[in-house]
Design a protein around this motif. Sequence first.
Motif, short mmCIF file in Angstrom:
data_model
loop_
_atom_site.label_atom_id
_atom_site.label_comp_id
_atom_site.label_asym_id
_atom_site.label_seq_id
_atom_site.Cartn_x
_atom_site.Cartn_y
_atom_site.Cartn_z
N PRO A 10 -9.99 -6.99 2.75
CA PRO A 10 -8.47 -6.70 2.50
C PRO A 10 -8.88 -6.59 0.50
O PRO A 10 -9.80 -6.98 0.48
CB PRO A 10 -8.24 -8.28 2.36
N LEU A 11 -8.05 -6.07 -0.15
CA LEU A 11 -8.67 -5.61 -1.39
C LEU A 11 -7.46 -6.31 -2.13
O LEU A 11 -6.18 -5.79 -2.24
CB LEU A 11 -9.27 -4.19 -1.92
N PRO A 12 -8.00 -7.61 -3.20
CA PRO A 12 -6.07 -7.82 -4.14
C PRO A 12 -5.95 -6.41 -4.67
O PRO A 12 -7.10 -5.75 -6.02
CB PRO A 12 -6.37 -8.95 -4.96
N ARG A 13 -4.44 -6.13 -4.87
CA ARG A 13 -4.12 -5.49 -5.36
C ARG A 13 -2.71 -6.05 -6.69
O ARG A 13 -2.44 -7.01 -5.32
CB ARG A 13 -3.51 -4.33 -4.79
N THR A 14 -2.05 -5.36 -7.44
CA THR A 14 -1.02 -6.19 -7.94
C THR A 14 0.10 -5.97 -7.63
O THR A 14 0.63 -7.47 -7.48
CB THR A 14 0.07 -5.25 -9.24
N GLN A 15 -0.22 -5.43 -6.12
CA GLN A 15 1.47 -6.10 -5.24
C GLN A 15 1.10 -6.74 -3.49
O GLN A 15 1.79 -6.35 -2.88
CB GLN A 15 2.16 -4.52 -4.74
N ILE B 200 1.08 -1.13 0.17
CA ILE B 200 -0.30 0.15 -0.49
C ILE B 200 0.56 1.18 -0.23
O ILE B 200 0.50 2.39 -0.06
CB ILE B 200 -1.25 0.39 1.43
N LYS B 201 1.88 1.12 -0.32
CA LYS B 201 2.64 1.97 -0.33
C LYS B 201 3.16 3.34 -1.60
O LYS B 201 2.40 4.43 -0.99
CB LYS B 201 4.14 1.85 -0.22
N GLY B 202 2.19 2.92 -2.03
CA GLY B 202 2.36 3.62 -4.03
C GLY B 202 0.84 4.42 -3.50
O GLY B 202 1.01 5.67 -4.27
N GLN B 203 -0.46 4.17 -2.62
CA GLN B 203 -1.18 5.66 -2.75
C GLN B 203 -1.04 6.30 -1.42
O GLN B 203 -1.51 6.99 -1.75
CB GLN B 203 -2.24 4.35 -1.91
N GLN B 204 0.06 6.37 -1.08
CA GLN B 204 0.08 7.49 -0.27
C GLN B 204 0.00 8.82 -1.17
O GLN B 204 -0.07 10.10 -0.92
CB GLN B 204 1.57 8.01 0.44
#
Length: 282
Positions: free
Chosen positions: A166-171, A83-87
């Motif tokens: 939880p929602l599946p994401r690419t990472q 979830i880092k990229g969401q920041q």
Amino acid sequence: MHLTSFMRSVLYRGSFALSKKLTQKNIMTTPRKLQEILEDLKGNPYYEKYAEKITELQKNAPEEFSSRVVDMGKSKTKKLEEIKGQQFSQLLNPKKKLAPEVSQTQEEHLDKIMKVDLIKNKSKEEIKEIWEEYHQTKNCIAAVIPSENFKTLEENCVKYPMFLFPLPRTQGYEFIMLQFEKRTAHFTPLLYYQVHNENAPECLTITHYEDFKESKGIVLMRGEYDKNIINAKEAQCLANQLQLYYTQDDKQKQKLLDTFTHHPDTFDHMDLVKEISNISLK
């Protein structure tokens, strides 16, 4: 998204957070501390993607930029890599609510979507077909729920007014918060709340229409989502999890709901990840 004091207490208690403990770090608003935060941001693998916008915001609105960075530092937690990229997208572009002109306590009526008088004499099978066909070309998801399942959902949403999916994401997985308000389910990314608090935008709003609950034995469900945050498959995934946790007789899922609500200090978010392995994003 309006969050109750109970919801806030759960989010900031004990080992509930993504790393089992939400840790708040005192951030001083000195240039040195601000620079330290910026240096930390540059270590994020998504920094280059947003570097130009970050520089532009810092140049054109330095006070606003500093405020956002400091606020973000104050609510910084031990985040999972996925979830880092969401920041950065949230730091720079807080999304608007799905329908800011509508009060969250104001219930929507089915007549605003379709003329109930034209379909009230049709069979439940015909209504189901009309409802699903109508939404095929809309930016929303839709379903028809048996009244008995909706009754179970109503009972559970009173006992468990908020939860986490939880929602599946690419990472990996991004965690989405759920809160019920009357017959409506509000969803917002957990990280959005950490950045924007009570102003956190919703990514999905699911409304249940009970017009045919007694006469046809069905409840119509409509989910409006922000396509800038999630897509149709992800919205459907959240809706599927809502049904599985709140309408099905599953002892493991009931245990997770109960632990999250009554024993948050012992709640482990990884148990949710284990459960979602049985849900497909088809």
